[in-house]
Design a protein around this motif. Structure first.
Motif, PDB file in Angstrom:
ATOM      1  N   THR A  94     -17.990 -33.921 -22.793  1.00 23.73           N
ATOM      2  CA  THR A  94     -18.265 -35.090 -21.944  1.00 23.73           C
ATOM      3  C   THR A  94     -17.865 -34.598 -20.512  1.00 23.73           C
ATOM      4  OG1 THR A  94     -16.458 -35.741 -23.445  1.00 23.73           O
ATOM      5  CG2 THR A  94     -16.529 -36.494 -21.131  1.00 23.73           C
ATOM      6  N   VAL A  95     -19.174 -35.621 -20.318  1.00 24.87           N
ATOM      7  CA  VAL A  95     -19.763 -35.521 -18.338  1.00 24.87           C
ATOM      8  C   VAL A  95     -18.388 -36.153 -17.492  1.00 24.87           C
ATOM      9  CG1 VAL A  95     -21.276 -35.926 -16.486  1.00 24.87           C
ATOM     10  CG2 VAL A  95     -21.659 -35.187 -18.824  1.00 24.87           C
ATOM     11  N   VAL A  96     -17.660 -35.498 -16.655  1.00 21.59           N
ATOM     12  CA  VAL A  96     -16.597 -36.580 -16.069  1.00 21.59           C
ATOM     13  C   VAL A  96     -17.178 -36.239 -14.577  1.00 21.59           C
ATOM     14  CG1 VAL A  96     -14.117 -35.964 -15.318  1.00 21.59           C
ATOM     15  CG2 VAL A  96     -14.688 -35.177 -17.445  1.00 21.59           C
ATOM     16  N   GLU A  97     -16.777 -38.055 -14.080  1.00 22.95           N
ATOM     17  CA  GLU A  97     -17.075 -37.520 -12.161  1.00 22.95           C
ATOM     18  C   GLU A  97     -16.134 -37.097 -11.392  1.00 22.95           C
ATOM     19  OE1 GLU A  97     -19.956 -39.277 -11.135  1.00 22.95           O
ATOM     20  OE2 GLU A  97     -20.939 -39.965 -14.011  1.00 22.95           O
ATOM     21  N   ASN A  98     -16.631 -36.950 -10.317  1.00 21.91           N
ATOM     22  CA  ASN A  98     -15.997 -37.178  -8.915  1.00 21.91           C
ATOM     23  C   ASN A  98     -14.481 -35.514  -9.534  1.00 21.91           C
ATOM     24  OD1 ASN A  98     -17.140 -39.669  -7.583  1.00 21.91           O
ATOM     25  ND2 ASN A  98     -15.419 -40.182  -9.093  1.00 21.91           N
ATOM     26  N   VAL A  99     -15.998 -34.157  -9.887  1.00 25.22           N
ATOM     27  CA  VAL A  99     -14.567 -32.784 -10.090  1.00 25.22           C
ATOM     28  C   VAL A  99     -15.894 -32.333 -10.638  1.00 25.22           C
ATOM     29  CG1 VAL A  99     -14.366 -33.993 -12.574  1.00 25.22           C
ATOM     30  CG2 VAL A  99     -13.327 -31.761 -10.819  1.00 25.22           C
ATOM     31  N   HIS A 100     -16.146 -30.927  -9.800  1.00 25.10           N
ATOM     32  CA  HIS A 100     -16.790 -30.139 -10.410  1.00 25.10           C
ATOM     33  C   HIS A 100     -17.093 -29.309 -11.865  1.00 25.10           C
ATOM     34  CE1 HIS A 100     -17.760 -29.994  -5.814  1.00 25.10           C
ATOM     35  NE2 HIS A 100     -18.267 -30.549  -6.744  1.00 25.10           N
ATOM     36  N   THR A 101     -18.331 -28.513 -12.319  1.00 28.44           N
ATOM     37  CA  THR A 101     -17.823 -27.882 -13.570  1.00 28.44           C
ATOM     38  C   THR A 101     -17.345 -26.811 -13.532  1.00 28.44           C
ATOM     39  OG1 THR A 101     -19.545 -28.795 -14.241  1.00 28.44           O
ATOM     40  CG2 THR A 101     -19.526 -27.120 -15.145  1.00 28.44           C
ATOM     41  N   GLY A 102     -16.051 -26.610 -14.013  1.00 26.41           N
ATOM     42  CA  GLY A 102     -15.871 -24.975 -14.059  1.00 26.41           C
ATOM     43  C   GLY A 102     -16.036 -23.711 -13.639  1.00 26.41           C
TER      44      GLY A 102
END
Length: 339
Positions: A118-126
């Motif tokens: 799932t792609v989440v906006e406004n936060v970077h990949t861990g």
């Protein structure tokens, strides 16, 4: 030699071999000396969760050390090992809408892992900064980023209902929404006659959540992986005795004892699988690849001893490299064990 009676005939006919949910991370691997760890604010041999600013500051302090980039995340490593061997797999997590998130998805597709990201906006990949010292010990700073946004709505319920094994780890026990997702996924697996495998993953998990909470969670599982230190923290016993104790309530309990080998306990019986002797470059991901190799053997219907041997081959192979990766000939090596 113990026979593999782990699955019922119905379970063995499920479409997927292993479906996993956990934290999709990008590993950044660096070689450094023990003295450098202090300047990085890191404690040797320990995984600690950090915020994005802390991760950025440590990266700035690396000086001339340029990180090597690899896909990371404990369950992701295990799934990659399974996929390389030809298993049918599915993986779910959340990533940011950034280059790291796209790289993670691209690599999954290359390996034939069913992509449930799932792609989440406004936060970077861990990200996970892995510092490897000259003794091959690894120290980790983990910024979970988008992983912390994973919810029950992201769980691939259909995949879970159609797999032989649902797999996750203690690293999912971070935010309450992640914990809720984990329990929802496990309950769905149990309601659909699916085996549940769980890797405790890190002594940090037990220290943070407590012995009782982890033991309570393990009551829902059929297969547990843990190392000697984690076993000692949970049941206060040596690796062999801990495996037998845990197997009183869990169908299969596996305690890894580092360079010595691993103990597999099932139905009151104990099998010891000695570790392979290799020159160690980096211990990162050894336990993950062990889990992947073992589950591959189970899904192939092999004996527990054979599954343990495959697990050991994968673990030994990955520690001979910097970063969590497998040699190009690993599949053919494993196939010789299947004959």
């Amino acid at each position: 030699m113990l026979q593999n009676s782990f699955f019922s005939i119905e379970q063995f006919n499920h479409r997927y071999d292993v479906v996993a949910i956990e934290n999709a991370l990008i590993d950044m691997l660096v070689r450094a000396n023990d003295s450098d760890l202090k300047s990085f604010g890191m404690t040797k041999g320990v995984m600690q969760l950090v915020d994005e600013d802390t991760q950025k500051n440590v990266l700035k302090n690396l000086g001339n050390a340029k990180p090597e980039i690899e896909l990371g995340g404990s369950a992701s490593n295990a799934i990659r090992g399974l996929a390389v061997l030809g298993a049918k797999t599915s993986y779910s997590s959340s990533v940011g809408n950034d280059s790291y998130g796209k790289a993670f998805a691209s690599r999954m597709n290359e390996l034939g892992i069913l992509n449930r990201l799932t792609v989440v906006e406004n936060v970077h990949t861990g990200t996970c900064l892995v510092v490897v010292t000259p003794d091959s010990e690894r120290t980790l700073n983990t910024y979970l980023g988008a992983c912390r946004s994973y919810t029950v709505n992201h769980v691939p319920y259909d995949d879970i209902a159609n797999t032989k094994i649902f797999f996750t780890t203690g690293y999912m026990l971070d935010t309450q929404n992640q914990i809720d997702a984990l329990h929802s996924a496990i309950d769905h697996a149990l309601n659909n006659n699916v085996k549940v495998a769980f890797d405790v993953a890190d002594p940090f998990v037990i220290a943070r959540h407590g012995q009782k909470a982890i033991l309570s969670l393990l009551e829902k599982t059929h297969l547990v992986f843990l190392n000697a230190e984690e076993a000692k923290m949970l049941v206060g016993l040596s690796p062999d005795k801990a495996a037998l104790e845990l197997a009183k309530t869990i169908q299969l309990a596996i305690v890894k004892d580092g360079e010595k080998g691993a103990y597999i306990a099932h139905d009151g019986n104990l099998t010891f699988i000695p570790a392979l002797k290799v020159e160690v470059a980096d211990t990162t991901g050894a336990g993950d690849m062990f889990a992947g190799g073992f589950m591959f053997g189970l899904c192939k219907g092999l004996t527990l001893e054979q599954a343990g041997q495959i697990a050991t081959v994968l673990a030994a192979d990955t520690v001979s490299h910097m970063g969590v990766r497998l040699s190009s000939g690993i599949r053919s090596r494993v196939e010789t064990l299947l004959r």
